[in-house]
Design a protein around this motif. Structure first.
Motif, PDB file in Angstrom:
ATOM      1  N   GLY B  46      71.856  -5.654   3.484  1.00 29.90           N
ATOM      2  CA  GLY B  46      71.109  -6.782   4.038  1.00 29.90           C
ATOM      3  C   GLY B  46      69.946  -6.301   4.871  1.00 29.90           C
ATOM      4  N   ASN B  47      69.402  -7.195   5.691  1.00 30.71           N
ATOM      5  CA  ASN B  47      68.256  -6.830   6.511  1.00 30.71           C
ATOM      6  C   ASN B  47      68.721  -6.508   7.915  1.00 30.71           C
ATOM      7  N   MET B  48      68.907  -5.227   8.138  1.00 29.07           N
ATOM      8  CA  MET B  48      69.413  -4.773   9.422  1.00 29.07           C
ATOM      9  C   MET B  48      68.769  -3.420   9.638  1.00 29.07           C
ATOM     10  N   ALA B  49      68.507  -3.073  10.878  1.00 27.74           N
ATOM     11  CA  ALA B  49      67.890  -1.768  11.123  1.00 27.74           C
ATOM     12  C   ALA B  49      68.815  -0.921  11.977  1.00 27.74           C
ATOM     13  N   VAL B  50      68.848   0.361  11.658  1.00 33.13           N
ATOM     14  CA  VAL B  50      69.571   1.286  12.521  1.00 33.13           C
ATOM     15  C   VAL B  50      68.551   2.267  13.076  1.00 33.13           C
TER      16      VAL B  50
END
Lengths: 600, 397, 186
Positions: B46-50
Motif C-alpha cells: 500500500g501507500n506507506m513510507a518507512v
C-alpha cells in the motif's frame, strides 16, 4: 536445506507450455447478471419521490425537472440525475426505490472525453444500456428498507358495532402509531394532493419524535379540525402515498387522529400549546353564516388575526354536516366538541337557532360587519323523481340523519331499501342497520347504486364494513319505480345499469331492461346527492352575484364573490368533503384579511 | 571460507544515544544515510513510507510514516445514517473489505437489539463472503511473500487465482472488490443459480496451485535462505506488542477469534487454526499457506452445510429514520491478518457517535515493524513488511 | 466477567459498571486511578492483550471519554476501562510503558483529539496529517462539510429540488401561509 530444494522450483517451468489465462480483449466482457453498473430508470413508473436522493450517502443524486413530465398529484415531475463523479455504486438507491423504477444495469464500460457527460438523468438521456435487463435489482425475498404492510387498526367486531352508535375504530396506541409513522419515507408527495396541503411528513415526524405538541402545531397550521379530520377525512393523500406504490400506503388519517387524541380536551391546554392565549383584537368584525368545516376554519384563522367573529347557526348545535350528517359511530360528538370548543375559546361568538334570511337578513349582517363569509353547505336532499318517489314512506337521507342527531322520531321499518352509492348512502344504510337491530333484532337493508362496484364513489372500507354489519349492497342497478300496493311502499323496481355517461360525458344512464329486479322494502331512502339552499340571498343581492352551472355562485380563487364583502366556500363551492371545506375556509380567511387591509 | 566474509561489525559504539534515549544520528558525519522507502514503491504494501537510517547496509533506526491514504472514514461514518455506513467502511481495508461491512452491521444490530433476529440464511451467507474474502486475501498475500524475493511467478499465479474468487464475488454481490454485501439486518442477495458448482471448479483449480506454491516457496533454496531465521518475533512479544492473527500463531501463540469468541456459524465448522513455533518469515508464510488450504476447506464446508433457502434480512425499522439508543460495543472477527475489531458508540440519534476500527496493522506496521527492522539489511525490509501483512488504510482510516 | 468485576469494583471505586454479556463489560474509573487499574488488570487479572485505545467526544457534557480496551486471552473476555477528562486542554497520564504499541495510540489521540500525554515518546510528531493547523479533526465541533467546501471546489452546474417544495411552487403557489405562531408572540 537439501539438494531437492534447489531443483523443485524448476517444476514451475511446466506452466510454460500452458495457454495463458489472460483475457485478450476484456472490452465487451459481460458482467455478472447482478453486477452494479450504470443506472437506468423507468421514468413512466418513477414518481420523483426523492427517496433515492435521501439515501444516497455521497450526495450523488439530484432531483431535476424533466421536460414532458408534468407535475401533478402523485408525481412531482422531478427525476433523479446521477453525478458519477460521486456515485460509489452501492445501489442503496435501488434498494429503497418506492416504485422499483430505478435499477442498475450490468453495463460498466463507457468512455467519454467530456467529464460532464457523466452527469445524466437515467431514462431521460438515452443510453445504450437502457434496454438491458440484467443488473442490480432490489433483492428478494423479504428485503425491505421500510415497512410494507400497514399496522392494522383495531376495530370493534361487526356484530358488536351494529348494536350501537359507539365509535368502532379504536385509534392507534403509542406503539402502533410509532410503528406506522416509521414506515413514512418523508417524501412529501402527499402534501400537494391534500386540499389543505397539510404538512403531512412533518406531523408524522413529530410522532416519531414523540412530540405531540409540535405535531399539534403543525396540524393547526393548515387544519383547525384535526379530531374531526382524523376520523372522517376522505384521505386523498393516501391514494398517492409513495409507500403505497409497492405496499400499503401510510395510514395518514389515523396518524393525524392519534396526535389530536393525545392532547386532552382542555381549551387552556390547547391555547398554551398553540400559543393563542393573548390575541390582539384589531377592531374589525366578520360575520360567518353556518358552522360547518369551512365556516369554522375561516373563523379560526380570522380569530388568530384578531378579528371579532360572529357565527350564525340555524340548528341548536355547531358543526353543520359534521354533526348532523355524519353518524356518531364514525364521528363521536365529543370529538366535534373538542375541536369547536377550542375555536370558540378564541372569542368566537356563535348564535344558535338563528336562520339568516329569516331571523336576520344578509344585508343586516353586512351593515354590522366588515365582511361576511357564507359556508352554508348542502342540506337539501335530491330526489330521484321516479314514479312513486313522492310517497310519504320515501325519505331523504339527509333528513333522517339529522333527525337521528336531534333526537326526533325516525321511522324504522322491517325492510329498507336505500338508493345511492356514496358515503352518505353508506352512512344512512349503516345507521338504519343499527336502528333496525335495536328495534327488531335483525338487519334487513338493501342498498343499490347506479354505479357498479368498481366505480362506487363511497370509500371502499365503508362498503366492506357495511356488508360486515349485515347490510346487502347491490351496486349497478338504476331505480325505475317505487312500487306501491294498497297505498303502502312494497319495494323498488330496478334495471341493470350498463353505462352512466354517454360519449359526451353527460349524465345519461343506459339500462338493460331485460335484467329487472325488485328489491322488497317497506320504506325507501333516497341518497343520491344534495342541493344547496341559497334562500338567504335576497333578490337584490343575487343581482350582484354571478351564477355558474347548476346554480353555483361564482367566486374567484380566493372565494370572493362579485360582491367584494361577501365570501363563500365549502360544499356550496367545492367538494363536497370536510377537507376541501377546511382549505376553502383558510384561504377565504386570508383573502378577507387582505381585502379588509387594502386601505392600510 | 575466509573470515572476512563473516564480518560482524561492532555496533556498540555507534550510534550513540542522547540523554532522552533517542539515537544521536549526525548525518553530516557521513556515517549514516537516510533512505525513504515509499510511499510509492512496488515493494511496499500500500501507500506507506518507512524512513530508514542506515549505517552502511544496516538499519539503525526505522520510522513508519502513514497518512497518504487518510480519507477520514471514521469521521465520515459519524456523519452518515446507520445504513449508509457500510459502503464507506469497506475502504478502510482494501485487502478484505467484507470484514468492515460485517463489523458495521454487527455493531448496529447489537446496539439496536436486532442481533438475535438475523436470519440463519443471512448468517451463513455472511460467513461465506467473509471466508471468500479471506481466501482472496491469502491468494494475494501468500505468493506475495515470494514476490519480495523476486519470485514473481508466484504473484502472477496469485493474481489469477484471486480473480477467480472475484468472479464469484461479482456473481454473488454485484461487485468485484468493494462488495457492499453485508447490510445491517442481513445480506443483499441469495446465492445465484449454479454458484456452488462454479465455486467448486474454482476451488479445484486453487487446490492444484496450492501444491505449486509449496514447490515454489517452501521447497525452494532461495526462499529458505532469505526467510529462515529472519524477522523473528519472540513469543514474549505477542502480548507486549499486541500481535494477533497469523503473526501470533507463527510464534506458537494459538489465538483465533473464530475459536476463542465464535461468531456467526463458526461453531458448526470443523477446523483447527494452524500454528508454528519459529516466528520467522518462513514460519509466518508456512502458517498462511496452511491457512489457505484450510480456507478452501471451510468454503466447501459452508457450501455443504448452508440451507438452500431462507430470508436474507431481518425486519428492521425504516432505514431513513433508524435511531439506536445510547450504547457502546466492541465487536471483532478474525480477518486474514488477525483480530479485526470495531468500537462503536451510539448516542440515541440516527447517526453513530464514534466508530473506531482496530486493524491488526496498527501495531504490526508501526511499533512492531520499527522494532523488527533494526539490525536488518535493506533487502529484508520488504520481506519483513509483507510477512507482517501490513495494510496502511486500516491504520489511518 | 461478573466475578472479576465484583473483585475490582470496590478496589477502584468503579462507577457506572455495565456488563454487556459474559464476555464484554465497560467500567468508568476516576482519572487518577486509571493507569493504576490498567496495570493491575494486566498484571493480576490476566488482561494481557491490549486491544484498543480510543476516545469519544461527548461535547454536550464538555467531556472527552478515553477508553482502554483490554482482552483476557485465557477467559476470552474484554473489559473497557473508561475515563472522562475535561474537554478544555485535555491531558492524561501516559501508559506507553505498559505496552509497546500504546505510544502510537497516544500520538494519534494527540493529533485527532488534542489530548496531551506528557512523557509519551514522539508525541509531538504528526501521525496522519502533515502541517495541520485547524482544530483536531476528530472533535465533534470540527465541521467536515464546511472544511470540504472551503478547501476543495464543488462541481458546478448541480442543483436539486425537494419534491414537496417543488410541487408547491408548481401546483399551488398561492397557498395561504398562516403567520407562524411561536412562543415569543405570546
Amino acid at each position: 536445506m537439501n539438494i531437492k530444494d534447489v531443483f523443485t522450483p524448476f517444476t514451475t517451468w511446466s506452466k510454460v507450455v500452458k495457454d495463458p489465462v489472460t483475457i485478450k480483449n476484456p472490452i465487451g466482457r459481460e458482467a455478472a447478471p447482478r453486477y452494479r453498473g450504470f443506472h437506468k430508470n423507468d421514468i413512466d413508473v418513477c414518481i420523483g419521490c426523492g427517496t433515492c436522493e435521501a439515501i444516497c450517502e455521497n450526495q450523488a443524486i439530484d432531483l431535476v425537472p424533466v421536460e414532458g413530465i408534468e407535475t401533478k398529484s402523485g408525481d412531482s415531475g422531478l427525476r433523479p440525475r446521477i453525478d458519477y463523479g460521486r456515485c460509489c455504486w452501492c445501489a442503496l438507491c435501488v434498494d429503497i426505490c418506492t416504485t422499483n423504477s430505478l435499477n442498475l444495469t450490468n453495463e460498466y464500460t463507457w468512455v467519454d472525453t467530456d467529464p460532464d457527460a457523466f452527469i445524466f438523468t437515467p431514462g431521460v438521456d438515452k443510453k445504450s444500456w437502457d434496454t438491458k435487463e440484467e443488473g442490480w435489482k432490489k433483492p428478494v425475498p423479504n428485503y425491505h428498507f421500510y415497512g410494507q404492510t400497514r399496522v392494522p387498526m383495531e376495530e370493534l367486531h361487526a356484530e358488536e358495532r351494529v348494536e350501537s352508535f359507539v365509535e368502532f375504530v379504536k385509534g392507534y396506541s403509542k406503539k402502533q402509531a410509532e410503528e406506522e409513522a416509521d414506515r413514512c419515507v418523508a417524501c412529501g408527495i402527499c402534501t400537494a394532493t391534500c386540499p389543505a396541503h397539510m404538512g403531512i411528513p412533518d406531523y408524522i415526524a413529530a410522532i416519531r419524535n414523540e412530540d405531540m405538541e409540535e405535531g399539534m402545531r403543525i396540524l393547526y397550521d393548515t387544519n383547525p379540525l384535526p379530531e374531526i379530520c382524523g376520523r372522517i377525512c376522505t384521505h386523498k393523500c393516501e391514494d398517492v402515498c409513495s409507500v403505497g406504490v409497492n405496499g400499503d400506503p401510510l395510514s395518514i388519517r389515523w396518524l393525524k387522529r392519534y396526535i389530536a387524541d393525545q392532547i386532552p380536551a382542555d381549551v387552556d391546554k390547547y391555547n398554551e400549546i398553540l400559543y393563542t392565549k393573548d390575541i390582539k383584537n384589531n377592531n374589525k368584525k366578520v360575520a360567518i353564516i353556518g358552522t360547518g368545516p369551512s365556516s369554522l376554519s375561516s373563523a379560526y384563522y380570522l380569530s388568530l388575526l384578531g378579528y371579532k367573529i360572529t357565527m350564525y347557526e340555524k340548528l341548536p348545535q355547531a358543526g353543520g354536516m359534521m354533526r348532523y350528517g355524519i353518524p356518531e359511530y364514525r364521528l363521536p360528538y365529543d370529538a366535534i366538541d373538542k375541536d369547536i370548543d377550542y375555536i370558540v375559546s378564541l372569542g368566537v361568538d356563535i348564535k344558535y337557532n338563528v336562520t339568516v334570511g329569516k331571523d336576520i337578513t344578509l344585508e343586516q349582517l353586512h351593515e354590522e360587519n366588515d365582511a361576511v363569509f357564507a359556508g352554508t353547505g348542502l342540506h337539501l336532499g335530491r330526489s330521484t323523481r321516479i314514479p312513486g318517489s313522492d310517497h310519504e314512506n320515501v325519505y331523504q337521507s339527509v333528513d333522517l340523519l339529522r333527525d337521528i342527531v336531534t333526537g326526533a322520531e325516525v321511522p324504522v321499518e322491517r325492510k329498507v331499501v336505500v338508493i345511492g352509492g356514496g358515503n352518505v348512502a353508506m352512512d344512512i344504510t349503516r345507521s338504519m342497520a343499527r336502528l333496525q337491530k335495536a328495534k327488531y333484532g335483525e338487519v334487513n337493508i338493501i342498498t343499490t347504486s347506479l354505479e357498479s362496484e368498481d366505480i362506487m364513489p363511497a370509500d371502499r372500507e365503508e362498503v366492506v364494513e357495511a356488508r360486515e354489519e349485515g347490510c346487502t349492497i347491490i351496486p349497478g342497478y338504476g331505480p325505475q319505480e317505487v312500487m306501491i300496493e294498497n297505498g303502502k311502499v312494497v319495494g323498488l323496481r330496478v334495471w341493470k345499469c350498463l353505462s352512466i355517461f354517454d360519449e359526451n360525458h353527460n349524465f345519461n344512464p343506459k339500462f338493460d331492461e331485460s335484467d329487472e329486479r325488485v328489491f322488497e322494502g317497506d320504506m325507501v331512502i333516497e341518497s343520491i346527492g344534495q342541493g344547496m339552499d341559497l334562500s338567504y340571498l335576497s333578490e337584490d343581492t343575487k343581482k350582484g352575484l354571478e351564477f355558474g352551472p347548476r346554480g353555483r355562485v361564482q367566486t374567484n380563487d380566493n372565494f370572493q364573490t362579485s360582491l367584494p364583502w361577501l365570501f363563500m366556500g365549502g360544499d356550496i363551492i367545492q367538494g363536497p368533503d370536510v377537507i376541501h371545506g377546511i382549505a376553502n375556509g383558510h384561504r377565504a380567511a386570508m383573502a378577507i384579511d387582505d381585502f379588509l387591509n387594502q386601505g392600510r | 571460507m575466509s573470515k572476512i566474509f563473516d564480518f560482524k561489525p561492532d555496533r556498540s559504539k555507534y550510534p550513540a544515544k542522547k540523554a532522552d534515549g533517542t539515537l544521536d544520528v549526525d548525518l553530516r558525519s557521513q556515517k549514516y544515510v537516510k533512505l525513504w522507502l515509499g510511499p510509492n514503491h512496488p515493494g511496499v504494501t500500500g501507500n506507506m513510507a518507512v524512513e530508514l537510517t542506515l549505517a552502511g547496509d544496516e538499519i539503525v533506526e526505522a520510522k513508519t510514516h502513514v497518512g497518504y491514504l487518510h480519507r477520514g472514514f471514521e469521521k465520515l461514518i459519524e456523519r452518515r445514517l446507520y445504513v449508509q455506513g457500510f459502503p464507506t467502511s469497506i475502504r478502510m481495508c482494501v485487502a478484505e473489505p467484507d470484514t468492515n461491512e460485517y463489523l458495521i452491521a454487527r455493531s448496529t444490530e447489537v446496539l439496536s437489539g436486532y442481533d438475535k433476529d438475523i436470519p440463519e440464511m443471512a448468517q451463513w451467507l455472511r460467513m461465506l463472503s467473509l471466508e471468500m474474502a479471506r481466501l482472496q486475501g491469502l491468494l494475494r498475500g501468500v505468493p506475495g511473500q515470494a514476490g519480495t524475493f523476486s519470485l514473481g511467478i508466484g504473484v502472477q499465479w496469485g493474481v489469477y487465482l484471486r480473480d477467480l474468487i472475484l468472479d464469484r464475488f461479482e456473481e454473488l454481490t454485484g461487485a468485484r472488490v468493494y462488495h457492499m454485501y453485508i447490510i445491517p439486518g442481513g445480506v443483499r442477495g441469495l446465492l445465484p443459480d449454479g454458484f456452488k458448482k462454479r465455486m467448486e471448479e474454482n476451488l479445484k483449480e486453487i487446490d492444484n496451485f496450492i501444491i505449486r506454491i509449496r514447490q515454489l516457496m517452501f521447497d525452494n533454496a532461495i526462499f529458505k535462505k532469505r526467510s529462515v531465521g529472519i524477522g523473528v518475533i519472540p513469543k514474549e512479544w505477542v502480548d507486549l506488542y499486541g500481535i494477533v492473527g497469523t503473526n501470533a500463531r507463527a510464534c506458537g501463540v494459538k489465538r483465533d477469534v473464530r475459536k476463542d469468541n465464535p461468531y456467526l456459524m463458526y461453531e458448526q465448522l470443523d477446523f483447527d487454526p494452524p500454528t508454528a513455533t519459529e516466528g520467522d518469515i518462513y514460519a509466518r508464510s508456512w502458517v498462511r499457506w496452511q491457512e489457505l488450504i484450510q480456507t478452501v476447506d471451510l468454503i466447501r464446508q459452508i457450501m455443504a452445510k448452508m440451507p438452500e433457502k431462507g430470508d436474507i434480512r431481518a425486519k428492521m425499522p425504516n432505514v431513513l429514520h433508524w435511531r439506536i439508543p445510547k450504547g457502546e460495543t466492541y465487536n471483532k472477527l478474525e480477518s486474514g491478518r488477525g483480530e479485526y475489531g470495531m468500537y462503536y458508540v451510539t448516542d440515541g440519534s440516527d447517526k453513530p457517535r464514534r466508530v473506531n476500527l482496530r486493524g491488526p496493522s496498527y501495531t504490526h506496521a508501526i511499533a512492531l515493524l520499527e522494532k523488527m527492522l533494526i539490525g536488518t539489511n535493506i533487502a529484508d525490509v520488504h520481506a519483513t513488511m509483507v510477512s507482517l501483512q501490513t495494510c496502511p488504510p486500516e491504520i489511518e482510516r | 466477567m461478573k466475578e472479576i468485576l465484583d473483585r475490582i469494583t470496590p478496589k477502584y471505586d468503579l462507577q457506572d459498571v455495565s456488563i454487556k454479556d459474559d464476555l464484554q463489560a465497560y467500567v468508568v474509573v476516576e482519572k487518577k486511578l486509571a493507569i493504576d487499574m490498567v496495570t493491575y488488570m494486566r498484571d493480576y487479572e490476566g488482561f494481557s492483550h491490549f486491544v484498543l485505545m480510543s476516545c469519544v467526544d461527548w461535547i454536550e457534557d464538555n467531556k472527552l471519554q478515553l477508553l482502554y480496551l483490554l482482552n483476557n486471552p485465557e477467559k476470552k473476555c474484554v473489559i473497557g476501562i473508561k475515563v472522562f477528562i475535561d474537554r478544555e486542554n485535555p491531558s492524561m497520564q501516559s501508559a506507553h510503558h505498559l505496552w509497546k504499541q500504546i505510544w502510537t495510540y497516544q500520538r494519534e489521540l494527540r493529533e485527532a483529539f488534542g489530548i496531551d500525554f506528557p512523557g509519551s515518546p514522539r508525541i509531538e510528531e504528526n501521525f496522519v496529517l502533515e502541517g495541520w493547523t485547524d482544530k483536531p479533526h476528530m472533535l465533534r465541533d470540527f465541521d467536515t462539510n464546511k472544511y470540504a467546501e472551503e478547501t476543495y471546489f464543488p462541481r458546478t452546474g448541480r442543483s436539486t429540488n425537494d419534491p414537496a417544495t417543488y410541487m408547491r411552487q408548481k401546483l399551488y403557489p398561492n397557498q395561504p401561509v398562516t403567520a407562524k405562531k411561536n412562543k415569543d408572540d405570546e
